[in-house]
Design a protein around this motif. Sequence first.
Motif, PDB file in Angstrom:
ATOM      1  N   TRP A  26      86.091  71.267  44.501  1.00 46.48           N
ATOM      2  CA  TRP A  26      84.621  69.534  45.132  1.00 46.48           C
ATOM      3  C   TRP A  26      84.228  71.197  45.604  1.00 46.48           C
ATOM      4  CZ3 TRP A  26      83.772  65.173  44.067  1.00 46.48           C
ATOM      5  CH2 TRP A  26      83.216  64.900  44.115  1.00 46.48           C
TER       6      TRP A  26
ATOM      7  N   SER B   8      90.817  59.557  39.953  1.00 44.59           N
ATOM      8  CA  SER B   8      89.622  59.635  39.731  1.00 44.59           C
ATOM      9  C   SER B   8      89.136  61.010  39.492  1.00 44.59           C
ATOM     10  CB  SER B   8      88.884  58.819  41.018  1.00 44.59           C
ATOM     11  OG  SER B   8      90.120  58.064  41.078  1.00 44.59           O
TER      12      SER B   8
ATOM     13  N   VAL C  50      80.734  62.894  35.119  1.00 42.92           N
ATOM     14  CA  VAL C  50      80.216  62.447  36.182  1.00 42.92           C
ATOM     15  C   VAL C  50      80.279  63.819  36.990  1.00 42.92           C
ATOM     16  CG1 VAL C  50      79.278  62.307  38.252  1.00 42.92           C
ATOM     17  CG2 VAL C  50      80.654  60.225  35.534  1.00 42.92           C
TER      18      VAL C  50
ATOM     19  N   ASP D 181      75.428  61.964  30.703  1.00 49.10           N
ATOM     20  CA  ASP D 181      74.776  60.600  31.018  1.00 49.10           C
ATOM     21  C   ASP D 181      74.752  59.506  30.302  1.00 49.10           C
ATOM     22  OD1 ASP D 181      74.954  59.971  33.873  1.00 49.10           O
ATOM     23  OD2 ASP D 181      73.228  60.759  34.170  1.00 49.10           O
TER      24      ASP D 181
ATOM     25  N   ARG E  74      77.577  59.610  27.830  1.00 45.39           N
ATOM     26  CA  ARG E  74      78.783  58.600  28.071  1.00 45.39           C
ATOM     27  C   ARG E  74      78.932  57.619  27.781  1.00 45.39           C
ATOM     28  NH1 ARG E  74      78.047  59.602  33.509  1.00 45.39           N
ATOM     29  NH2 ARG E  74      77.047  57.932  34.163  1.00 45.39           N
TER      30      ARG E  74
ATOM     31  N   PHE F 255      86.955  49.158  35.982  1.00 50.26           N
ATOM     32  CA  PHE F 255      87.527  50.315  36.844  1.00 50.26           C
ATOM     33  C   PHE F 255      88.610  49.487  37.347  1.00 50.26           C
ATOM     34  CE2 PHE F 255      83.744  52.449  36.136  1.00 50.26           C
ATOM     35  CZ  PHE F 255      84.100  54.160  36.729  1.00 50.26           C
TER      36      PHE F 255
ATOM     37  N   ASP G  63      90.235  52.555  34.438  1.00 46.90           N
ATOM     38  CA  ASP G  63      91.240  53.547  36.116  1.00 46.90           C
ATOM     39  C   ASP G  63      91.394  51.777  36.287  1.00 46.90           C
ATOM     40  OD1 ASP G  63      91.627  54.064  37.924  1.00 46.90           O
ATOM     41  OD2 ASP G  63      89.556  55.172  38.988  1.00 46.90           O
TER      42      ASP G  63
ATOM     43  N   ARG H  73      75.452  52.732  36.293  1.00 45.44           N
ATOM     44  CA  ARG H  73      75.798  53.862  36.415  1.00 45.44           C
ATOM     45  C   ARG H  73      77.021  54.265  35.600  1.00 45.44           C
ATOM     46  NH1 ARG H  73      75.780  59.975  38.821  1.00 45.44           N
ATOM     47  NH2 ARG H  73      75.089  60.396  36.671  1.00 45.44           N
ATOM     48  N   SER H  74      78.164  53.117  35.732  1.00 43.26           N
ATOM     49  CA  SER H  74      79.199  53.492  34.348  1.00 43.26           C
ATOM     50  C   SER H  74      79.186  52.898  32.970  1.00 43.26           C
ATOM     51  CB  SER H  74      80.086  52.803  34.673  1.00 43.26           C
ATOM     52  OG  SER H  74      80.448  51.225  35.232  1.00 43.26           O
TER      53      SER H  74
ATOM     54  N   GLY I 288      75.878  53.590  31.794  1.00 46.14           N
ATOM     55  CA  GLY I 288      75.068  54.209  31.350  1.00 46.14           C
ATOM     56  C   GLY I 288      73.615  54.193  31.961  1.00 46.14           C
ATOM     57  N   ALA I 289      73.261  53.584  33.485  1.00 42.89           N
ATOM     58  CA  ALA I 289      72.199  53.506  34.149  1.00 42.89           C
ATOM     59  C   ALA I 289      72.332  55.488  34.949  1.00 42.89           C
ATOM     60  CB  ALA I 289      71.461  52.742  34.960  1.00 42.89           C
ATOM     61  N   GLY I 290      71.084  56.319  34.324  1.00 44.77           N
ATOM     62  CA  GLY I 290      71.553  57.930  35.046  1.00 44.77           C
ATOM     63  C   GLY I 290      70.340  57.284  36.305  1.00 44.77           C
ATOM     64  N   PRO I 291      71.082  58.513  36.803  1.00 45.23           N
ATOM     65  CA  PRO I 291      70.042  58.503  38.133  1.00 45.23           C
ATOM     66  C   PRO I 291      68.860  57.936  38.711  1.00 45.23           C
ATOM     67  CG  PRO I 291      72.062  59.991  38.469  1.00 45.23           C
ATOM     68  CD  PRO I 291      71.047  59.180  36.685  1.00 45.23           C
TER      69      PRO I 291
ATOM     70  N   GLY J 233      78.673  58.704  42.016  1.00 45.21           N
ATOM     71  CA  GLY J 233      78.978  58.945  41.174  1.00 45.21           C
ATOM     72  C   GLY J 233      79.286  57.744  40.249  1.00 45.21           C
ATOM     73  N   LEU J 234      81.068  57.580  39.761  1.00 49.98           N
ATOM     74  CA  LEU J 234      81.350  56.258  38.713  1.00 49.98           C
ATOM     75  C   LEU J 234      81.633  55.130  39.879  1.00 49.98           C
ATOM     76  CD1 LEU J 234      82.135  57.160  35.659  1.00 49.98           C
ATOM     77  CD2 LEU J 234      80.087  56.314  36.069  1.00 49.98           C
ATOM     78  N   THR J 235      82.714  56.129  40.686  1.00 50.82           N
ATOM     79  CA  THR J 235      83.624  55.250  42.183  1.00 50.82           C
ATOM     80  C   THR J 235      82.563  55.248  43.201  1.00 50.82           C
ATOM     81  OG1 THR J 235      84.595  57.255  42.337  1.00 50.82           O
ATOM     82  CG2 THR J 235      85.509  55.820  40.862  1.00 50.82           C
TER      83      THR J 235
END
Lengths: 235, 420
Positions: free
Chosen positions: A15, A47, A56, A80, A83, A91, A176, B325-326, B328-331, B415-417
């Motif tokens: 990180w 994670s 990500v 993105d 993915r 999740f 997850d 986002r998970s 597929g929507a980008g920032p 991110g995703l979480t």
Amino acid sequence: MSQTVIDIQNLLFQWPGREGFRLSIPNFQVDRGERVFLQGASGSGKSTLLSLLGGVLVPQQGRLQVLDTDLTRMTSSERDRFRVDHVGLLFQQFNLVPYLSVRENVILPCRFSQRRRGRALESADSLELSADRLLGQLGLDSTYAQQRVTSLSVGQQQRVAAARSLMGHPDLIIADEPTSALDADRQSEFLNVLLGRCNEEGVTLIFVSHDQRLAHHFNRSINLSELCSFNAGPV
Amino acid sequence: MRPLLFLAFASAWNRRTTLGLMAISIGLSVMLLLGVEQLRTQARESFSQSISGTDLVVGARTSPIQLMLYAVFRLGDATHNIRWSSYQTISQHPSVSWSVPISLGDSHRGFAVIGTTTDYFEYFRYADRRLLAFSSGKPFVDIFDAVVGADVAQQLGYQLGDSIILNHGAGGMGLSDHADKPFRVSGILKRTGLSVDRSVHISLEAIEAIHLDWQGGAPMPGLSIPAEYVRKFDLAPKEITAIFIGLKSRAGVFQMQRYINQYKTEPLLAVLPGVALDELWSVVSIVEKSLLAISALVVGVGLSGLVAVVLAGLGERRRELAVLRSVGAGPGVVFMLLAIEGLMVVVAGSLIGLSGLMVLSMFATPILETHLGISLATWTLSAESWKLLLIVMATGFLVSLIPGYRAYRISLADGLTPRL
């Protein structure tokens, strides 16, 4: 396309700005159609690994290939796109967009990915039909399709999320701890339908959980601490 | 783009109560802003159109603004009058092309009565050098003939030949009226949007006639001269209130003004109507500008409220953003989603404001016309109003970028979480 879905070699992730935390994976491969159980205690870097696989996060060193695609060489918007085109994500909880109907939640990946949309339409006349069929296969009949997701039980919500991760036939599903909010009976019931679908559709599944008891459902089980030389303390 | 709009709509619909209230509050502020702007434009317009083609307005010595107020706008009273002999001298001055005397002071059920000559209908011009026109009838001929403005006719339901009774002074309550000498409506003027619409025009002789048996502003006790006898008296006017003058050549206007201002027999004042109107408007425009500034501030408050509401909602939406986002929507999409949401509220607010203003002006127009003389009859938005509306929307979009950017940062960091 080769048989290897995930190919990790000498991967190192840190990180930024947090010296103590490192995740390093010397070697990890997953083949097409495998259903892998990744066991790891919380805080063990699960994670982080999933974020790496989902594109990500990017490792500082090493090789990270998903579906023969080198994620380290892509821009963040390319990752993105990659993915949503190839990976279904699932999740622990709160997987759904609260203001959309059950059906709209399932269709969501097809709204952002032409590839997933095209694949969903290969086997059904419309996205709605495709979503309804998946929901049916996961045990949610058509009366649920129009409902708001907030009116569903947690178990039902997880099935909707599972249907969404399968929607449009992705190559890889990363889950997850999707069962951690369910009681024991529901857990195996959920696992059975999820694994059944993955089997039938030939989708590769990476399933992460801290719960070793679930391992027997899978054809391959790995302990994260064996996989990684992971260090959460000061180096 | 399609999924983006769909999501933005669905998301906004999910929080419709909060966002709806926000849209209403922005709508009210937009309504205020546009309303003030409309009023301002209309007021300025009717103001600048009130007199045209008149080179000088002459009255007893007072301030130029006060002279304009009573001579042109029929607001307030003259403190002094002009002697008839002075009027005759001035009107025969070689550089004067035409002159119209007016005499004020009486009223008819709240409308000003103005004594004048038939020249008034020939020379008085307004707006773009337009003359007064009759919608029916003709100028006064007989002593007891009256020409009424469009508003007078409409509000009091007058037709040609109707009999009307004038009051003394400005009061609408007929305590001291001229009931013994009724007038007959001989003509009705077309609408002008000016004070003319709310005036009753009679001849100068008629003014004299109804005051024959009056002295010092009250009827003389024991003396009453019936209407049929007034023609036996000398009805030549003795005093008038103001004069409108047109010159043969505009070049002589300052010379003529100086001549009148230095008039020996009595203290007089001549003003150039254009100059005086500007001066008058500059007094009014301070109020008008501060009103506009205040309403702009109110819009600012509305928009900051919007940003605050969307930002506050962002905290509880972190999970939702991570889910998006998970799948597929980008920032960038997340950024747009929030920006579109803000813009939708601003656009909805603007529409609410616009339609609110329409409804309001439908009810307010008659009231404003009667009491303020401001005509909102044509209620198309002025170019300036459209510009303001566009500015509001553009600003709304710009401030919506703030929650958009914040959501962008969050979705990059999470991110995703989602981190809660």
